[in-house]
Design an enzyme around this catalytic site. Structure first.
Site: not given
Length: 278
Positions: A46, A71, A76, A115, A130
């Site tokens: 997110e 939580r 990435c 990324h 990943d």
């Protein structure tokens, strides 16, 4: 900024992902597979902080507080820096690299390296790990071998030789019967400073997809959940794919909290940001 500034709390991490094995498992391929499956089912992808104009901090203390203790989820750099720290602490040899995202891209020009991915060396060889690629996140490590269809708990993937110098690979996923590009990477080593630079770019560059769009995703047994702005998608290996539009802020909050498993930040601007989504 250095992702090694703080030690990893393995007990808290294992509780977060639901790992029921030994307190300090051996650095084997079986351990890597077990952790790689659990992580993206427990910790969602997110970008709420970027959407709210908050900085995304990559020091390990901040990542643990956000993804483990609070939580929340992340993108990435947060996911794979956390996973790297866990694996390194367990005794794995882990190296960080950078990928050029090809997923959903038609433009012929080469995109920037935005990324983060990992390569992990075990007795059986080198594996791509990943846990932070959103809706197409891997649920298992992939052997670093080209042309081999590799079946994971969430679909089939393949690494192809991208050609040229240096040696480069293209990760592909089998989607609706067709091999689809996910990202391209080579073996140019990346350092924490490189991830700091890329993180600053994707979280502040005016044309970054993360700046004005909500992206969230999580895996579940046999399923992928994905949210792009108001469009919520469920990809079920038995029942196929379904999509629905979330018409208001309460509906968005329910999906973020339930299907995606995010403990939403206590921020007065959150509802306003969700209401602005296209």
């Amino acid at each position: 900024m250095n992702a090694h500034d703080t030690s990893i709390d393995l007990t808290a991490y294992f509780e977060r992902i639901g790992f029921g094995g030994p307190a300090r498992p051996e650095p084997t391929l079986d351990t890597l597979r077990a952790l790689h499956l659990l992580h993206p089912q427990a910790i969602p992808f997110e970008n709420l902080d970027v959407l709210l104009g908050r900085p995304v901090r990559l020091d390990l203390e901040s990542i643990q507080h956000k993804l483990v203790a609070s939580r929340r989820g992340g993108y990435c750099y947060e996911h794979n820096l956390l996973f790297r720290s866990v694996l390194t602490t367990l005794g794995f040899r882990v190296r960080g690299f950078a990928g050029r995202v090809l997923w959903g891209r038609d433009a012929p020009d080469m995109p920037a390296r935005t990324h983060m991915l990992l390569l992990v060396d075990v007795d059986e060889g080198t594996f791509l790990a990943d846990v932070g690629f959103g809706g197409m996140t891997l649920s298992a490590p992939l052997a670093l071998q080209t042309g081999l269809e590799q079946i994971t708990p969430h679909g089939a993937f393949r690494l192809d030789d991208a050609g040229g110098e240096p040696t480069a690979f293209i990760l592909k996923a089998l989607v609706n019967g067709a091999w689809t590009n996910v990202y391209r990477f080579d073996l140019d080593p990346q350092y924490d400073a490189d991830y700091d630079m890329a993180n600053h770019f994707v979280s502040t560059y005016p044309q970054s997809i993360f700046l004005h769009n909500l992206l969230a995703a999580r895996l579940a047994p046999g399923k992928r959940f994905g949210l792009l702005n108001r469009r919520f998608s469920v990809h079920d290996e038995h029942e196929g794919s379904t999509h629905r539009e979330l018409g208001d802020v309460p509906a968005l909050r329910r999906v973020l909290e339930t299907e995606l498993g995010i403990r939403l930040p206590d921020n007065a601007d959150l509802d306003a940001a969700l209401a602005r989504l296209p």
